[in-house]
Motif scaffolding. Structure first.
Motif, PDB file in Angstrom:
ATOM      1  N   UNK A   3      40.827  33.129  28.676  1.00 57.71           N
ATOM      2  CA  UNK A   3      40.482  32.658  27.325  1.00 57.71           C
ATOM      3  C   UNK A   3      39.060  33.098  26.950  1.00 57.71           C
ATOM      4  N   UNK A   4      38.274  33.488  27.964  1.00 60.91           N
ATOM      5  CA  UNK A   4      36.892  33.943  27.730  1.00 60.91           C
ATOM      6  C   UNK A   4      36.805  35.454  27.508  1.00 60.91           C
ATOM      7  N   UNK A   5      37.908  36.178  27.703  1.00 69.72           N
ATOM      8  CA  UNK A   5      37.844  37.639  27.613  1.00 69.72           C
ATOM      9  C   UNK A   5      37.656  38.068  26.156  1.00 69.72           C
ATOM     10  N   UNK A   6      36.936  39.151  25.959  1.00 64.30           N
ATOM     11  CA  UNK A   6      36.643  39.657  24.603  1.00 64.30           C
ATOM     12  C   UNK A   6      37.897  39.856  23.766  1.00 64.30           C
ATOM     13  N   UNK A   7      38.939  40.415  24.389  1.00 65.00           N
ATOM     14  CA  UNK A   7      40.152  40.773  23.628  1.00 65.00           C
ATOM     15  C   UNK A   7      41.124  39.609  23.467  1.00 65.00           C
ATOM     16  N   UNK A   8      40.690  38.398  23.801  1.00 65.18           N
ATOM     17  CA  UNK A   8      41.624  37.259  23.867  1.00 65.18           C
ATOM     18  C   UNK A   8      41.572  36.369  22.630  1.00 65.18           C
ATOM     19  N   UNK A   9      41.257  36.928  21.470  1.00 62.92           N
ATOM     20  CA  UNK A   9      41.177  36.098  20.268  1.00 62.92           C
ATOM     21  C   UNK A   9      42.473  35.329  19.983  1.00 62.92           C
ATOM     22  N   UNK A  10      43.670  35.949  20.134  1.00 55.42           N
ATOM     23  CA  UNK A  10      44.911  35.182  19.892  1.00 55.42           C
ATOM     24  C   UNK A  10      45.019  33.938  20.783  1.00 55.42           C
ATOM     25  N   UNK A  56      42.918  30.939  40.473  1.00 55.59           N
ATOM     26  CA  UNK A  56      42.133  31.678  41.469  1.00 55.59           C
ATOM     27  C   UNK A  56      43.027  32.132  42.618  1.00 55.59           C
ATOM     28  N   UNK A  57      42.761  33.327  43.134  1.00 55.80           N
ATOM     29  CA  UNK A  57      41.582  34.184  42.949  1.00 55.80           C
ATOM     30  C   UNK A  57      41.623  35.119  41.732  1.00 55.80           C
ATOM     31  N   UNK A  58      42.587  34.904  40.835  1.00 53.04           N
ATOM     32  CA  UNK A  58      42.757  35.795  39.682  1.00 53.04           C
ATOM     33  C   UNK A  58      42.022  35.261  38.448  1.00 53.04           C
ATOM     34  N   UNK A  59      41.984  36.075  37.392  1.00 55.82           N
ATOM     35  CA  UNK A  59      41.547  35.659  36.048  1.00 55.82           C
ATOM     36  C   UNK A  59      40.164  35.018  36.017  1.00 55.82           C
ATOM     37  N   UNK A  60      39.211  35.600  36.713  1.00 64.51           N
ATOM     38  CA  UNK A  60      37.844  35.080  36.732  1.00 64.51           C
ATOM     39  C   UNK A  60      37.237  35.138  35.335  1.00 64.51           C
ATOM     40  N   UNK A  61      36.646  34.038  34.879  1.00 64.89           N
ATOM     41  CA  UNK A  61      36.111  34.036  33.509  1.00 64.89           C
ATOM     42  C   UNK A  61      34.918  34.973  33.339  1.00 64.89           C
ATOM     43  N   UNK A 116      31.172  35.773  32.375  1.00 58.96           N
ATOM     44  CA  UNK A 116      30.820  37.181  32.593  1.00 58.96           C
ATOM     45  C   UNK A 116      31.099  37.696  34.003  1.00 58.96           C
ATOM     46  N   UNK A 117      32.002  37.025  34.742  1.00 63.38           N
ATOM     47  CA  UNK A 117      32.225  37.403  36.151  1.00 63.38           C
ATOM     48  C   UNK A 117      33.553  38.116  36.359  1.00 63.38           C
ATOM     49  N   UNK A 118      34.178  38.542  35.278  1.00 63.43           N
ATOM     50  CA  UNK A 118      35.473  39.211  35.348  1.00 63.43           C
ATOM     51  C   UNK A 118      35.425  40.340  36.377  1.00 63.43           C
ATOM     52  N   UNK A 119      36.477  40.426  37.192  1.00 67.47           N
ATOM     53  CA  UNK A 119      36.524  41.477  38.214  1.00 67.47           C
ATOM     54  C   UNK A 119      36.057  40.994  39.578  1.00 67.47           C
ATOM     55  N   UNK A 120      35.415  39.822  39.621  1.00 67.20           N
ATOM     56  CA  UNK A 120      35.019  39.242  40.903  1.00 67.20           C
ATOM     57  C   UNK A 120      36.020  38.138  41.256  1.00 67.20           C
TER      58      UNK A 120
END
Length: 291
Positions: free
Chosen positions: A215-222, A241-246, A248-252
């Protein structure tokens, strides 16, 4: 270490003042011990976690872990992508079990019987994650997936447990099957991925919508539009977790202690204070999972 190093765990967020639950996590897929994960989460106000099963072995582990830790509740299920692997086999060994032979419908029935057995345990608060995944399963796997989903709905109703739904690019079919089978009393859309229109449908049906770090991702406006219309009394927060890290830590690697990052972003979208949303989410999660 460079701050962008993917292997560095994100820092501890500012603790929440009102304790909440991570409504969906996979401790068995995270680094470190369960004890460490729970202590780290509790230190920032995430005092309860729902440990989710995705296959028979993982569901047994979830039930055992919940029995051993007061802060953990379990859900048990065959993930939507697990059902076709049981029936049709998994020659590429994509799942955690490695390569598997096709077992046919009898193997699926046996696995479902194992899930039903675990469903009777008191520390098992939900049946999930189950549902449909049109992203990863081709047409040949759909029948097994649907049969498995319908069976999980029946198990949830028989045992009076919450139904935790994995819905990936399958919104209409998931809602249709819930209508056809008759939904259990408590339904949670894990990692809610529908739009605002679907959020209104879920709200009218009384389904809980659990929002994850995406929900924090840039492209997640919908997704933010959906959260904006979701009633506060039906909203949950999760890590997956361990997926979908919010951001500014996306990818970790994600972990339950990062719930506050997502919750704060959600409060902003909903125009609520952090404490008000945390209070609602804490009560909603307890209601959804009946603890």
């Amino acid at each position: 270490m460079a701050p962008q190093d993917k292997n560095t765990p994100p820092p501890l967020p500012e603790p929440l003042r009102v304790a909440v639950a991570d409504s969906h996590t996979h401790l068995d897929m995270q680094e470190g011990s369960v004890e460490e994960a729970l202590a780290k989460a509790a230190s920032v106000g995430v005092t309860t976690v729902v440990q989710v099963g995705c296959d028979l072995a993982g569901s047994r582990w979830a039930a055992e872990t919940a029995a051993a830790h007061e802060a953990v509740h379990a859900t048990v299920a065959l993930h939507p992508n697990e059902a076709p692997r049981i029936v049709l086999g998994d020659p590429d060994g994509w799942s955690r079990q490695g390569a598997r032979e096709a077992g046919g419908d009898a193997a699926l029935d046996a696995a479902l019987a194992g899930i039903a057995e675990l469903a009777a345990l008191p520390q098992v608060r939900g049946i999930g994650e189950t549902g449909l995944d049109h992203f990863r399963t081709g047409p040949e796997g759909m029948a097994a997936q649907e049969r498995s989903f319908r069976a999980h709905i029946e198990i949830a109703k028989r045992h009076g447990k919450a139904l935790v739904i994995h819905d990936r690019e399958a919104h209409d079919d998931v809602l249709r099957i819930l209508r056809e089978e008759g939904a259990p009393e408590r339904v949670v859309f894990h990692c809610y991925s529908g739009d605002a229109d679907m959020a209104r449908i879920c709200a009218a049906a009384g389904y809980f919508m659990s929002f994850a770090g995406n929900v924090t991702f840039k492209n997640a406006q919908p997704l933010r539009d959906a959260l904006a219309v979701a009633p506060p009394e039906l909203v949950l927060v999760e890590t997956d977790a361990p997926f979908l890290t919010p951001a500014p830590y996306r990818g970790r690697a994600n972990a339950p202690y990062l719930v506050p990052v997502t919750l704060r972003a959600m409060a902003e979208v909903k125009g609520m204070t952090e404490d008000a949303l945390a209070t609602a989410v804490a009560a909603n999660t307890a209601r959804a999972f009946d603890y």
